[in-house]
Design a protein around this motif. Sequence first.
Motif, PDB file in Angstrom:
ATOM      1  N   ALA A   1       0.772  -1.135   0.131  1.00  0.00           N
ATOM      2  CA  ALA A   1      -0.101  -0.056  -0.149  1.00  0.00           C
ATOM      3  C   ALA A   1       0.871   1.188   0.069  1.00  0.00           C
ATOM      4  N   PRO A   2       0.381   2.341  -0.486  1.00  0.00           N
ATOM      5  CA  PRO A   2       1.231   3.809  -0.256  1.00  0.00           C
ATOM      6  C   PRO A   2       1.621   3.971   1.126  1.00  0.00           C
ATOM      7  N   TRP A   3       2.729   4.528   1.244  1.00  0.00           N
ATOM      8  CA  TRP A   3       3.203   4.987   2.478  1.00  0.00           C
ATOM      9  C   TRP A   3       2.372   5.566   3.515  1.00  0.00           C
ATOM     10  N   PHE A   4       1.389   6.524   3.055  1.00  0.00           N
ATOM     11  CA  PHE A   4       0.439   7.044   4.011  1.00  0.00           C
ATOM     12  C   PHE A   4      -0.541   5.985   4.506  1.00  0.00           C
TER      13      PHE A   4
ATOM     14  N   ARG B   1      -0.018   2.998   4.756  1.00  0.00           N
ATOM     15  CA  ARG B   1       0.660   2.030   5.658  1.00  0.00           C
ATOM     16  C   ARG B   1       0.972   2.731   7.225  1.00  0.00           C
ATOM     17  N   LYS B   2       0.956   3.892   7.198  1.00  0.00           N
ATOM     18  CA  LYS B   2       1.221   4.852   8.392  1.00  0.00           C
ATOM     19  C   LYS B   2       0.175   4.878   9.286  1.00  0.00           C
ATOM     20  N   ILE B   3      -0.915   5.148   8.627  1.00  0.00           N
ATOM     21  CA  ILE B   3      -2.182   5.173   9.142  1.00  0.00           C
ATOM     22  C   ILE B   3      -2.790   3.997   9.620  1.00  0.00           C
ATOM     23  N   ALA B   4      -2.850   2.726   8.930  1.00  0.00           N
ATOM     24  CA  ALA B   4      -3.106   1.546   9.498  1.00  0.00           C
ATOM     25  C   ALA B   4      -2.187   0.990  10.428  1.00  0.00           C
ATOM     26  N   SER B   5      -0.864   1.116  10.362  1.00  0.00           N
ATOM     27  CA  SER B   5       0.028   0.708  11.414  1.00  0.00           C
ATOM     28  C   SER B   5      -0.267   1.356  12.675  1.00  0.00           C
TER      29      SER B   5
ATOM     30  N   VAL C   1       8.695  -6.445  13.537  1.00  0.00           N
ATOM     31  CA  VAL C   1      10.196  -6.435  12.842  1.00  0.00           C
ATOM     32  C   VAL C   1       9.899  -6.344  11.181  1.00  0.00           C
ATOM     33  N   GLY C   2       9.302  -7.276  10.799  1.00  0.00           N
ATOM     34  CA  GLY C   2       9.344  -7.317   9.181  1.00  0.00           C
ATOM     35  C   GLY C   2       8.472  -6.192   8.489  1.00  0.00           C
ATOM     36  N   HIS C   3       7.396  -5.812   9.384  1.00  0.00           N
ATOM     37  CA  HIS C   3       6.801  -4.904   8.531  1.00  0.00           C
ATOM     38  C   HIS C   3       6.283  -3.567   9.311  1.00  0.00           C
ATOM     39  N   GLY C   4       7.131  -3.532  10.391  1.00  0.00           N
ATOM     40  CA  GLY C   4       6.927  -2.132  11.099  1.00  0.00           C
ATOM     41  C   GLY C   4       5.632  -1.776  11.751  1.00  0.00           C
TER      42      GLY C   4
END
Length: 277
Positions: free
Chosen positions: A57-60, A62-66, A195-198
């Motif tokens: 997914a786009p970085w933003f 990923r950031k929101i979902a994480s 570790v693998g996906h942040g």
Amino acid sequence: MCQFCMQHGEGKKWYLEAKNYSQDLLSDQRRRKFIEGFGSTDRLKDVPEKLEQLARAPWFIRKIASARITRQAKKMHFGQVLPIEDVETLLGFTNSIVRVACVCRWATKGVDARYCYGVSVGPGSGMAGLGGDDSFLKGPDGWRMEKVTREEALDQMRGHEREGLCHTVWTFMTPFIGGICNCDRTDCLAMRATVGHGVRVMFRGEQVAETNPDLCIGCRACMRVCPFGAMGYSAAREKVEIDPRRCYGCGSCRSVCAKAAISLVGRREVAAAKDLW
């Protein structure tokens, strides 16, 4: 100290506070309902694919979902790495220990790998810190509970270290601590996510490892068991060096060091690691 130490440990190691294993916490009906459904492996089988989808997914996104996943995990099911010394202390104030099938390995590999240890300060056999009443539990083949003594559990966990696994404690609706698992990056969904996906679903340990260059002979045995890829070999110096930014402080590397060249130091004492949790 990690966030949970401040919130649930009064500035001390939160997972060494007996109150976080109490029967009073277990008596909460919402928590019992959460635990009852925890053993279902169906909900975990598609986690690896979801992690891969998130990685694409786009970085933003990923950031929101994480961030959302981490917030939810801290409320419901979150872990922390701990060294064998803290495992021994923890087992010292528990009254019941059972070894059970690891739900991650059951879901991803379909094998009964008994790397998880339920602990309880209450009477009875317990399961994942659930006290004497385990009648409401559901899971792989009844979870195949195996009661063990403190000495047996500690000896088994030392063996897990030599396999390259790290010890972790886990909550069932924080701050109730349900048990200890022994994780690796291949089979453990939590380590794979963190570790693998942040996608952080567990804290680093309260310490980091360091080598004594005067004792290290460069055999690299420690590198083979480090589950976090924190160790590197210097060809110029013929020594192993540890990256404190990658080290989670599990201490597994010490278990295979023939020269006792590795020790753990407080995370707050290491500038590069003190703010990394």
